[in-house]
Design a protein around this motif. Structure first.
Motif, short mmCIF file in Angstrom:
data_model
loop_
_atom_site.label_atom_id
_atom_site.label_comp_id
_atom_site.label_asym_id
_atom_site.label_seq_id
_atom_site.Cartn_x
_atom_site.Cartn_y
_atom_site.Cartn_z
N LYS A 70 3.67 -13.86 29.77
CA LYS A 70 2.48 -13.28 30.11
C LYS A 70 1.42 -12.59 29.03
CE LYS A 70 3.35 -13.76 34.58
NZ LYS A 70 2.94 -14.67 35.26
N VAL A 71 2.24 -12.24 27.93
CA VAL A 71 1.59 -11.62 26.90
C VAL A 71 2.42 -11.86 25.61
CG1 VAL A 71 0.49 -9.54 25.67
CG2 VAL A 71 0.77 -9.50 28.33
N LEU A 72 1.66 -12.25 24.45
CA LEU A 72 2.29 -12.35 23.15
C LEU A 72 1.72 -11.85 22.33
CD1 LEU A 72 2.79 -16.44 23.05
CD2 LEU A 72 4.72 -14.60 22.86
N GLY A 73 2.40 -10.96 21.28
CA GLY A 73 1.67 -10.09 20.26
C GLY A 73 2.63 -9.93 19.23
N GLU A 74 2.10 -8.78 18.55
CA GLU A 74 2.87 -8.37 17.48
C GLU A 74 2.42 -7.07 16.91
OE1 GLU A 74 2.04 -11.52 14.41
OE2 GLU A 74 0.50 -10.23 13.47
N ALA A 75 3.06 -6.42 16.29
CA ALA A 75 2.90 -4.98 15.83
C ALA A 75 3.57 -4.78 14.46
CB ALA A 75 3.61 -3.92 16.82
N LEU A 76 2.85 -3.95 14.01
CA LEU A 76 3.32 -3.30 12.41
C LEU A 76 3.37 -2.02 12.38
CD1 LEU A 76 3.43 -5.02 9.78
CD2 LEU A 76 0.90 -3.98 9.36
N VAL A 77 4.81 -1.45 12.12
CA VAL A 77 5.18 -0.27 11.88
C VAL A 77 5.51 0.15 10.34
CG1 VAL A 77 5.82 -0.22 14.49
CG2 VAL A 77 7.60 -0.34 12.50
N ALA A 78 5.15 1.38 10.15
CA ALA A 78 5.51 1.86 8.84
C ALA A 78 6.60 2.76 9.24
CB ALA A 78 4.47 2.76 8.21
N LEU A 79 7.85 2.49 8.32
CA LEU A 79 9.18 3.25 8.41
C LEU A 79 9.54 4.29 7.20
CD1 LEU A 79 11.55 1.21 10.43
CD2 LEU A 79 10.16 2.95 11.28
N GLY B 143 0.90 -1.26 -0.05
CA GLY B 143 -0.05 0.00 -0.01
C GLY B 143 1.06 1.33 -0.15
N GLY B 144 1.96 1.13 -0.57
CA GLY B 144 2.77 2.33 -0.56
C GLY B 144 3.45 2.80 0.44
N GLU B 145 3.44 1.73 1.77
CA GLU B 145 4.37 1.76 2.93
C GLU B 145 5.22 0.73 2.92
OE1 GLU B 145 1.93 4.45 5.91
OE2 GLU B 145 1.38 2.26 6.06
N LYS B 146 6.50 1.48 3.61
CA LYS B 146 7.42 0.34 4.12
C LYS B 146 7.14 -0.19 5.64
CE LYS B 146 11.01 1.98 0.94
NZ LYS B 146 11.26 2.92 0.47
N LEU B 147 7.03 -1.42 5.49
CA LEU B 147 6.37 -2.01 6.75
C LEU B 147 7.33 -3.04 7.50
CD1 LEU B 147 2.49 -2.82 5.57
CD2 LEU B 147 3.41 -0.72 7.15
N VAL B 148 7.31 -3.03 8.60
CA VAL B 148 8.20 -3.69 9.75
C VAL B 148 7.48 -4.35 10.77
CG1 VAL B 148 10.26 -3.67 11.25
CG2 VAL B 148 10.22 -2.30 9.23
N LYS B 149 7.30 -5.72 10.52
CA LYS B 149 6.54 -6.57 11.74
C LYS B 149 7.34 -7.00 12.77
CE LYS B 149 2.95 -10.09 11.13
NZ LYS B 149 2.59 -11.22 10.35
N VAL B 150 6.96 -6.79 13.90
CA VAL B 150 7.65 -7.21 15.15
C VAL B 150 6.88 -7.90 15.96
CG1 VAL B 150 8.74 -5.96 17.18
CG2 VAL B 150 8.42 -4.54 15.37
N GLU B 151 7.50 -9.15 16.38
CA GLU B 151 6.80 -9.76 17.58
C GLU B 151 7.18 -9.22 18.74
OE1 GLU B 151 6.85 -14.30 15.23
OE2 GLU B 151 8.11 -13.98 17.09
#
Lengths: 138, 148
Positions: free
Chosen positions: A129-138, A110-118
């Protein structure tokens, strides 16, 4: 803080950890007020015991708020696109939460440079206790 | 058992104003020391219109109604059985103090595990601002657990 650049972020790279103070009753009481989650199971020991718990325990959203701090310490919040958590174990009084994260993917969409983080939150004994993920646009 | 008739249920939308004082209190309690979250001048210098709503605070704003647990009781879940299983946020545009958000929630799914010892309710909420801009989506999974 040096600005993160998509090209310089490597898969496998770790985010700076965030280590918190031990969870106290005071923290839980204040978080109940500040977050607007007044469920007594987090602030009233009598209620928690009647519900079959050994004592009050932390709101999942407190652990997630700490993970959010780790993420916005790493990148400005405007970069954050998605942020997910699964609360896999209760965080108890006295637990020292440690938030960590690791870059697992990089892609353009979508025109963005994305970085996925666990991301995860563990206590001082290593229990997750918590597991997750995040998506950031750089 | 939670009645599956609730799947697809749509809740009446409601509005919540984002207040600076609440954002500062939240930042203080979670130990957030980045001035962007408490000092409006720092927030503006970082490109925000006012103090930004931190990543998880939309969940708190969603609960900012007279009786935030009413919908859970209406499903037949008693408070001592309630746990938070998962939480997701998708962000489309920044949200700041001064915004007036509209929350439109629905029950997306209900399912069980371990022979009904655990029941899961998935609630999805679309958040838009005072200009009608779609700013975020929330997905909450709450758990009703059997108490031995």
């Amino acid at each position: 803080m040096r600005k993160l650049d998509y090209a310089n972020v490597a898969i496998g790279q770790m985010l700076p950890e965030l280590k918190l103070s031990p969870i106290s009753r005071t923290t839980l009481a204040l978080f109940a007020g500040a977050s607007g989650d007044h469920n007594p199971i987090h602030i009233d020991s009598d209620f928690a015991r009647q519900a079959g718990m050994p004592d009050v325990f932390a709101h999942g959203m407190l652990s997630m708020a700490y993970l959010g701090r780790m993420l916005t310490d790493w990148v400005p919040q405007q970069c954050l696109r998605e942020f997910n958590s699964r609360f896999s174990a209760l965080a108890h009084l006295g637990n020292v939460l440690i938030c960590s994260g690791k870059v697992v993917a990089k892609y353009e969409e979508g025109g963005e440079k994305l970085v996925k983080v666990e991301i995860q939150s563990t206590d001082q004994f290593g229990e997750v206790k918590v597991l997750g993920e995040a998506l950031v646009a750089l | 058992m939670i009645d599956r008739k609730h799947v697809g249920r749509v809740f009446p939308p409601y509005k919540v104003a984002v207040e600076k004082g609440r954002l500062r209190f939240f930042a203080k309690v979670i130990g957030e020391t980045n001035p962007v979250y408490s000092d409006e001048a720092a927030a503006k210098a970082a490109g925000y219109r006012s103090l930004p709503v931190p990543p998880t605070f939309l969940f708190s704003l969603e609960m900012d109604v007279a009786d935030p647990l009413a919908w859970i009781r209406e499903l037949g879940i008693a408070l001592p059985h309630l746990l938070h299983g998962e939480q997701s946020f998708t962000y489309h545009a920044p949200v700041c103090a001064g915004d007036v958000l509209s929350f439109a929630a629905k029950i997306a799914d209900i399912y069980e595990k371990r022979n009904s010892a655990l029941e899961f309710v998935v609630r999805q909420t679309r958040v838009s601002n005072q200009d009608g801009e779609h700013v975020a989506d929330l997905r909450s999974v709450i758990i009703s657990r059997a108490i031995a």
